[in-house]
Design a protein around this motif. Structure first.
Motif, short mmCIF file in Angstrom:
data_model
loop_
_atom_site.label_atom_id
_atom_site.label_comp_id
_atom_site.label_asym_id
_atom_site.label_seq_id
_atom_site.Cartn_x
_atom_site.Cartn_y
_atom_site.Cartn_z
N ASN A 81 -95.63 -29.08 -23.95
CA ASN A 81 -96.14 -27.80 -23.47
C ASN A 81 -96.18 -27.77 -21.94
O ASN A 81 -95.85 -28.76 -21.28
CB ASN A 81 -97.54 -27.51 -24.04
N GLN A 82 -96.57 -26.63 -21.39
CA GLN A 82 -96.54 -26.44 -19.94
C GLN A 82 -97.52 -27.36 -19.21
O GLN A 82 -97.22 -27.85 -18.12
CB GLN A 82 -96.86 -24.98 -19.60
N ARG A 85 -95.92 -30.66 -18.90
CA ARG A 85 -94.79 -30.51 -17.98
C ARG A 85 -95.27 -30.62 -16.53
O ARG A 85 -94.68 -31.33 -15.71
CB ARG A 85 -94.10 -29.16 -18.20
N ASP A 113 -86.27 -25.61 -22.38
CA ASP A 113 -87.44 -26.39 -21.96
C ASP A 113 -87.06 -27.42 -20.89
O ASP A 113 -87.87 -27.71 -19.99
CB ASP A 113 -88.08 -27.09 -23.15
N THR A 117 -88.51 -27.64 -16.94
CA THR A 117 -89.00 -28.87 -16.31
C THR A 117 -88.25 -29.14 -15.01
O THR A 117 -88.84 -29.56 -14.01
CB THR A 117 -88.87 -30.06 -17.26
N ASP A 150 -89.08 -15.52 -21.65
CA ASP A 150 -89.89 -16.72 -21.78
C ASP A 150 -90.73 -16.87 -20.51
O ASP A 150 -90.21 -17.17 -19.44
CB ASP A 150 -88.98 -17.94 -21.97
#
Length: 207
Positions: A81-82, A85, A113, A117, A150
Protein backbone atom coordinates in the motif's frame (compact mmCIF):
# COMPACT_ATOMS: atom_id res chain seq x y z
CA UNK A 1 2.26 -2.78 24.95
CA UNK A 2 2.15 0.33 22.77
CA UNK A 3 -0.76 -0.90 20.65
CA UNK A 4 -3.31 1.79 19.76
CA UNK A 5 -6.56 0.09 18.84
CA UNK A 6 -8.31 3.28 17.77
CA UNK A 7 -5.56 4.22 15.30
CA UNK A 8 -5.39 0.65 14.04
CA UNK A 9 -9.15 0.59 13.44
CA UNK A 10 -9.08 3.96 11.67
CA UNK A 11 -6.31 2.75 9.35
CA UNK A 12 -8.26 -0.39 8.52
CA UNK A 13 -11.36 1.68 7.75
CA UNK A 14 -9.23 3.80 5.35
CA UNK A 15 -8.21 0.69 3.45
CA UNK A 16 -4.83 -0.05 5.08
CA UNK A 17 -5.41 -3.75 5.42
CA UNK A 18 -2.72 -5.78 7.20
CA UNK A 19 -2.73 -9.17 8.90
CA UNK A 20 -1.82 -7.26 12.05
CA UNK A 21 -1.67 -3.52 12.71
CA UNK A 22 -0.74 -2.29 16.17
CA UNK A 23 -1.40 1.36 15.35
CA UNK A 24 2.04 2.62 16.39
CA UNK A 25 3.25 5.97 15.11
CA UNK A 26 6.20 5.98 12.73
CA UNK A 27 8.30 7.66 15.42
CA UNK A 28 7.51 4.85 17.86
CA UNK A 29 8.62 2.34 15.22
CA UNK A 30 11.84 4.30 14.62
CA UNK A 31 12.53 4.33 18.35
CA UNK A 32 12.00 0.57 18.43
CA UNK A 33 14.41 0.09 15.52
CA UNK A 34 17.17 1.80 17.50
CA UNK A 35 17.22 -1.17 19.87
CA UNK A 36 18.44 -3.50 17.12
CA UNK A 37 21.52 -3.74 14.95
CA UNK A 38 20.84 -3.51 11.20
CA UNK A 39 20.69 -7.04 9.85
CA UNK A 40 19.62 -8.23 6.41
CA UNK A 41 18.32 -11.62 7.57
CA UNK A 42 16.22 -10.01 10.29
CA UNK A 43 14.91 -7.38 7.85
CA UNK A 44 13.97 -10.10 5.34
CA UNK A 45 12.01 -11.95 8.01
CA UNK A 46 10.21 -8.81 9.11
CA UNK A 47 9.38 -7.77 5.51
CA UNK A 48 7.87 -11.19 4.77
CA UNK A 49 5.33 -10.76 7.58
CA UNK A 50 2.18 -8.83 6.66
CA UNK A 51 2.28 -6.83 9.89
CA UNK A 52 2.44 -3.06 9.46
CA UNK A 53 5.00 -2.31 12.13
CA UNK A 54 7.26 -5.21 11.11
CA UNK A 55 7.31 -4.11 7.46
CA UNK A 56 8.29 -0.59 8.46
CA UNK A 57 10.94 -1.97 10.83
CA UNK A 58 12.35 -3.96 7.92
CA UNK A 59 12.91 -0.76 5.94
CA UNK A 60 14.82 0.69 8.89
CA UNK A 61 16.94 -2.37 9.68
CA UNK A 62 18.13 -3.53 6.25
CA UNK A 63 21.80 -2.45 5.83
CA UNK A 64 21.98 -0.33 2.69
CA UNK A 65 25.38 -1.71 1.69
CA UNK A 66 23.96 -5.23 1.39
CA UNK A 67 20.65 -4.27 -0.21
CA UNK A 68 21.10 -5.14 -3.88
CA UNK A 69 19.31 -3.99 -7.01
CA UNK A 70 17.95 -7.51 -7.40
CA UNK A 71 16.52 -7.33 -3.87
CA UNK A 72 15.01 -3.93 -4.63
CA UNK A 73 13.31 -5.33 -7.74
CA UNK A 74 11.94 -8.14 -5.58
CA UNK A 75 10.69 -5.90 -2.78
CA UNK A 76 9.01 -3.37 -5.07
CA UNK A 77 6.61 -6.09 -6.22
CA UNK A 78 5.52 -6.84 -2.66
CA UNK A 79 4.77 -3.29 -1.46
CA UNK A 80 1.17 -3.62 -0.19
CA UNK A 81 0.00 0.00 0.00
CA UNK A 82 0.93 3.68 -0.18
CA UNK A 83 2.08 3.93 3.44
CA UNK A 84 4.68 1.21 3.01
CA UNK A 85 5.66 2.67 -0.37
CA UNK A 86 6.51 5.97 1.29
CA UNK A 87 8.32 4.31 4.18
CA UNK A 88 10.51 2.06 2.06
CA UNK A 89 11.45 4.97 -0.20
CA UNK A 90 12.29 7.29 2.70
CA UNK A 91 13.97 4.81 5.03
CA UNK A 92 15.84 2.55 2.64
CA UNK A 93 15.68 3.05 -1.12
CA UNK A 94 16.77 6.69 -1.24
CA UNK A 95 19.96 5.71 0.59
CA UNK A 96 21.24 3.00 -1.77
CA UNK A 97 23.87 3.84 -4.36
CA UNK A 98 21.65 2.76 -7.26
CA UNK A 99 18.58 4.75 -6.15
CA UNK A 100 18.40 6.98 -9.22
CA UNK A 101 18.84 4.00 -11.55
CA UNK A 102 15.94 2.03 -10.10
CA UNK A 103 13.75 5.12 -9.73
CA UNK A 104 13.94 5.88 -13.45
CA UNK A 105 13.65 2.22 -14.39
CA UNK A 106 10.55 1.74 -12.22
CA UNK A 107 9.00 5.02 -13.38
CA UNK A 108 8.95 3.52 -16.88
CA UNK A 109 7.57 0.16 -15.80
CA UNK A 110 4.43 -1.30 -17.35
CA UNK A 111 3.25 -2.23 -13.83
CA UNK A 112 1.21 0.59 -12.26
CA UNK A 113 2.29 0.02 -8.65
CA UNK A 114 5.94 -0.19 -9.65
CA UNK A 115 5.66 3.12 -11.54
CA UNK A 116 4.10 4.75 -8.49
CA UNK A 117 7.04 3.60 -6.39
CA UNK A 118 9.48 4.89 -9.00
CA UNK A 119 7.84 8.31 -8.88
CA UNK A 120 7.88 8.40 -5.09
CA UNK A 121 11.54 7.43 -5.00
CA UNK A 122 12.42 10.14 -7.52
CA UNK A 123 10.55 12.67 -5.39
CA UNK A 124 12.46 11.55 -2.30
CA UNK A 125 15.76 11.91 -4.17
CA UNK A 126 14.83 15.45 -5.18
CA UNK A 127 13.77 16.35 -1.64
CA UNK A 128 17.00 14.94 -0.17
CA UNK A 129 19.08 16.51 -2.97
CA UNK A 130 20.48 13.09 -3.87
CA UNK A 131 20.01 13.14 -7.63
CA UNK A 132 21.46 14.85 -10.65
CA UNK A 133 19.01 16.77 -12.89
CA UNK A 134 16.31 14.59 -14.41
CA UNK A 135 14.97 15.26 -17.90
CA UNK A 136 11.22 14.73 -18.12
CA UNK A 137 11.82 12.98 -21.44
CA UNK A 138 13.36 10.10 -19.48
CA UNK A 139 9.91 9.19 -18.14
CA UNK A 140 7.73 8.18 -21.04
CA UNK A 141 4.44 7.60 -19.20
CA UNK A 142 4.35 10.55 -16.81
CA UNK A 143 2.00 12.64 -18.99
CA UNK A 144 -0.63 9.89 -18.88
CA UNK A 145 -0.07 9.19 -15.20
CA UNK A 146 -0.66 12.80 -14.07
CA UNK A 147 -4.25 12.41 -15.29
CA UNK A 148 -4.72 8.81 -14.18
CA UNK A 149 -7.88 7.82 -12.31
CA UNK A 150 -5.63 5.96 -9.86
CA UNK A 151 -5.21 8.61 -7.16
CA UNK A 152 -1.96 7.20 -5.76
CA UNK A 153 -0.34 6.94 -9.18
CA UNK A 154 -1.62 10.39 -10.16
CA UNK A 155 -0.35 12.07 -6.99
CA UNK A 156 3.03 10.38 -7.29
CA UNK A 157 3.41 11.45 -10.92
CA UNK A 158 2.35 15.02 -10.12
CA UNK A 159 4.82 15.23 -7.25
CA UNK A 160 7.66 14.05 -9.47
CA UNK A 161 6.70 16.44 -12.25
CA UNK A 162 6.67 19.34 -9.80
CA UNK A 163 10.20 18.54 -8.68
CA UNK A 164 11.40 18.16 -12.27
CA UNK A 165 9.89 21.55 -13.10
CA UNK A 166 11.61 23.17 -10.13
CA UNK A 167 14.96 22.49 -11.79
CA UNK A 168 14.59 25.61 -13.95
CA UNK A 169 12.02 28.15 -15.11
CA UNK A 170 12.48 26.95 -18.69
CA UNK A 171 11.64 23.36 -17.76
CA UNK A 172 8.64 24.52 -15.73
CA UNK A 173 7.34 26.56 -18.67
CA UNK A 174 7.68 23.57 -20.99
CA UNK A 175 5.75 21.40 -18.55
CA UNK A 176 2.97 23.97 -18.31
CA UNK A 177 2.86 24.27 -22.08
CA UNK A 178 2.45 20.51 -22.33
CA UNK A 179 -0.40 20.54 -19.79
CA UNK A 180 -2.08 23.70 -21.09
CA UNK A 181 -4.44 21.61 -23.21
CA UNK A 182 -6.15 20.64 -19.94
CA UNK A 183 -6.59 24.19 -18.64
CA UNK A 184 -10.30 24.41 -19.48
CA UNK A 185 -11.04 20.72 -19.89
CA UNK A 186 -14.38 19.42 -18.62
CA UNK A 187 -12.53 16.57 -16.93
CA UNK A 188 -11.75 17.87 -13.43
CA UNK A 189 -8.76 15.56 -13.07
CA UNK A 190 -7.17 17.07 -16.17
CA UNK A 191 -7.98 20.60 -15.01
CA UNK A 192 -6.38 19.86 -11.67
CA UNK A 193 -3.21 18.57 -13.34
CA UNK A 194 -2.72 21.93 -15.03
CA UNK A 195 -3.92 24.09 -12.14
CA UNK A 196 -1.83 22.38 -9.48
CA UNK A 197 1.29 22.61 -11.61
CA UNK A 198 0.64 26.26 -12.52
CA UNK A 199 0.15 27.17 -8.84
CA UNK A 200 3.27 25.22 -7.83
CA UNK A 201 5.56 26.90 -10.34
CA UNK A 202 4.09 30.36 -9.84
CA UNK A 203 4.72 30.08 -6.10
CA UNK A 204 8.16 28.48 -6.48
CA UNK A 205 9.63 30.87 -9.06
CA UNK A 206 7.80 34.08 -8.18
CA UNK A 207 7.74 33.61 -4.42
Amino acid sequence: MAMNGIVSTNMRQRGLDYKLNFGLTVQQIKDLAKRYQPDSELAETLWADNTRELKILATLLYPTDSFTKEKADEWVLSIPNQEIREQVCANLLQNVTFAREIALEWANSTVTDVRATGYWLLARLFIAKKTEPVAVELISTIWDDVISEDIFLRNAALLTLKHIGRQSKDIADRILQKLSAYKDDEDLIKQEAFNSMAFEFDYFFEG
